[in-house]
Enzyme design. Structure first.
Site, PDB file in Angstrom:
ATOM      1  CB  CYS A  70      38.727  30.427  94.797  1.00 37.62           C
ATOM      2  SG  CYS A  70      39.710  31.609  93.854  1.00 37.62           S
ATOM      3  CB  CYS A  76      39.100  37.272  91.723  1.00 38.01           C
ATOM      4  SG  CYS A  76      38.576  36.940  90.042  1.00 38.01           S
ATOM      5  CB  CYS A  79      33.322  33.842  92.044  1.00 37.19           C
ATOM      6  SG  CYS A  79      33.893  32.668  90.812  1.00 37.19           S
ATOM      7  CB  CYS A 156      40.274  30.409  87.061  1.00 38.15           C
ATOM      8  SG  CYS A 156      38.555  30.986  87.173  1.00 38.15           S
ATOM      9  CD  GLN A 216      24.658  31.348  75.448  1.00 36.15           C
ATOM     10  OE1 GLN A 216      25.169  31.665  76.522  1.00 36.15           O
ATOM     11  NE2 GLN A 216      23.505  31.865  75.041  1.00 36.15           N
ATOM     12  CD  GLU A 266      24.008  39.244  65.884  1.00 35.43           C
ATOM     13  OE1 GLU A 266      24.769  40.120  66.327  1.00 35.43           O
ATOM     14  OE2 GLU A 266      23.239  38.572  66.600  1.00 35.43           O
ATOM     15  CG  ASN A 309      20.170  34.047  73.015  1.00 36.08           C
ATOM     16  OD1 ASN A 309      20.069  34.323  74.206  1.00 36.08           O
ATOM     17  ND2 ASN A 309      21.187  33.368  72.535  1.00 36.08           N
ATOM     18  CB  CYS A 336      22.175  36.357  79.702  1.00 39.17           C
ATOM     19  SG  CYS A 336      22.452  37.926  78.859  1.00 39.17           S
TER      20      CYS A 336
END
Length: 378
Positions: A70, A76, A79, A156, A216, A266, A309, A336
């Site tokens: 890239c 950017c 990443c 991208c 997700q 939730e 989660n 995560c």
């Protein structure tokens, strides 16, 4: 006054995609390097009491370095690791997870548990994107900045091919820039997910997600993740399941096959509404959902099996308190953020033991990943 360009040697990986280095005796962090490499770096900013640098000229390379695919990598903010062999990226993510757990004294040694790694393609995996526009240029913000970095002409590398094709049509003037810049690939149909509900088909089940709703992002790993969670639950054979942070019911509709009753909680009322509708559309009768702020209120954990989660902030004090009060026999967590996960496990370790842990690389070429961990009451 800070020196802009300095010679640094990377020592080891640290959190956030950085390497630790020393400038004289000062600890600094650098992006774009690999431990044992040496190169010239520019000063970017100061953060948390430490100076942050970025590689501009590599002098000594390791064999794990590859040429980035890239042209805006490091400009950017999307990443962290396009300069790494992907197998190496996977191995050191596991190492970071283990070291964080050891640091929080969740384990006594690093050899106590095996951690399988689940992964797929490191390219074109994202099913959604939030674009930025400035002076008719479309792109993403630089890391921790509002400076726009235009998307390269070839697109991208993280986005699905249909998303990249759609963005090219915007650039050519054939499509309008979406409100809030939000696009989602729903089985190759691109929609503005800030304006309408979206329908995602996962393992043959249609899941409706409210506008601006979370889903997700790794279109390759979602089915594998769902199957693995289902396998674990099927083996446990719980009478009932309490799912916390249940979103639009994605996991619930699959876990309903392995229990007599499942209830999801939730905060977002739209997600609760859509989760209820998803269960109805799929003719699943043993599911119910309710709105609950799990960060502000302790709850009664009526089931012996809990699936969580949580967002990147982790379980939170109130939920940890509820768990320690009611002590459900089994807790399955999909996190995560391995940093907050380690903090949560540290608070639970006196009452719970880890029976299995697995890493899902939901976010290739970034410093993030998903960790699935099973806890059993001691």
């Amino acid at each position: 006054m800070s020196v802009e360009k300095v010679l640094l040697k990377a020592v080891k990986w640290v959190n956030g995609g950085y390497c630790l280095a020393y400038l004289d005796e000062e600890v600094v962090f650098v992006k774009g390097m690999i431990p044992e490499e040496e190169g010239y770096c520019n000063f970017l900013r100061k953060e948390g009491g430490h100076r942050i640098f970025q590689l501009v000229e590599i002098l000594t390379k390791t064999e794990t370095r590859i040429t980035s695919d890239c042209e805006v990598f490091l400009e950017c903010g999307g990443c962290d690791f396009r300069h790494l062999d992907y197998n190496y990226e996977l191995s050191f993510k596991k190492e970071l997870l283990l070291k964080e757990l050891l640091h929080k004294k969740v384990f006594g040694t690093l050899d106590e548990i095996d951690i399988p790694i689940h992964f797929d393609s490191e390219r074109n995996y994202r099913n959604n994107v939030q674009l930025k526009i400035e002076d008719k240029k479309i792109g993403f913000y630089a890391e921790k900045s509002s400076a726009l970095v235009p998307i390269p002409k070839e697109g991208c590398k993280n986005l699905s091919t249909p998303l990249n094709d759609y963005i090219k049509q915007i650039q050519l003037g054939n499509k309008n820039f979406p409100k809030n810049g939000k696009l989602r690939d729903t089985d190759s149909t691109i929609v503005n997910y800030s304006e309408i509900a979206t329908k995602m088909n996962i393992l043959g089940k249609d899941i409706l997600v409210p506008k601006d709703g979370f889903f997700q992002v790794n279109r390759f790993l979602i089915p594998k993740w769902i199957r693995r969670i289902s396998e674990i639950v099927e083996k446990e054979k719980p009478e009932s399941i309490l799912e916390l942070f249940s979103g639009s019911g994605l996991v619930s509709v699959f876990l309903s096959e392995h229990t007599k009753k499942i209830h999801g909680m939730e905060l977002d009322s739209s997600s609760v509404e859509y989760a209820t509708q998803n269960a109805k559309n799929l003719q699943i009768k043993n599911i119910s959902f309710s709105r609950k702020d799990l960060f502000q209120n302790e709850i009664y954990l009526e089931s012996e099996f809990i699936f969580c989660n949580p967002p990147r902030a982790g379980l939170g004090k109130k939920l940890i308190s509820s768990i320690l009060k009611h002590k459900p026999s089994s807790i399955l967590i999909s996190s995560c953020n391995y940093i907050t996960l380690a903090l949560d496990l540290q608070k639970l370790k006196d009452n719970y033991r880890i029976t299995q842990m697995e890493l899902f690389d939901f976010f290739p070429r970034t410093s993030f990943f998903e960790t699935l961990v099973m806890l059993k009451l001691r």
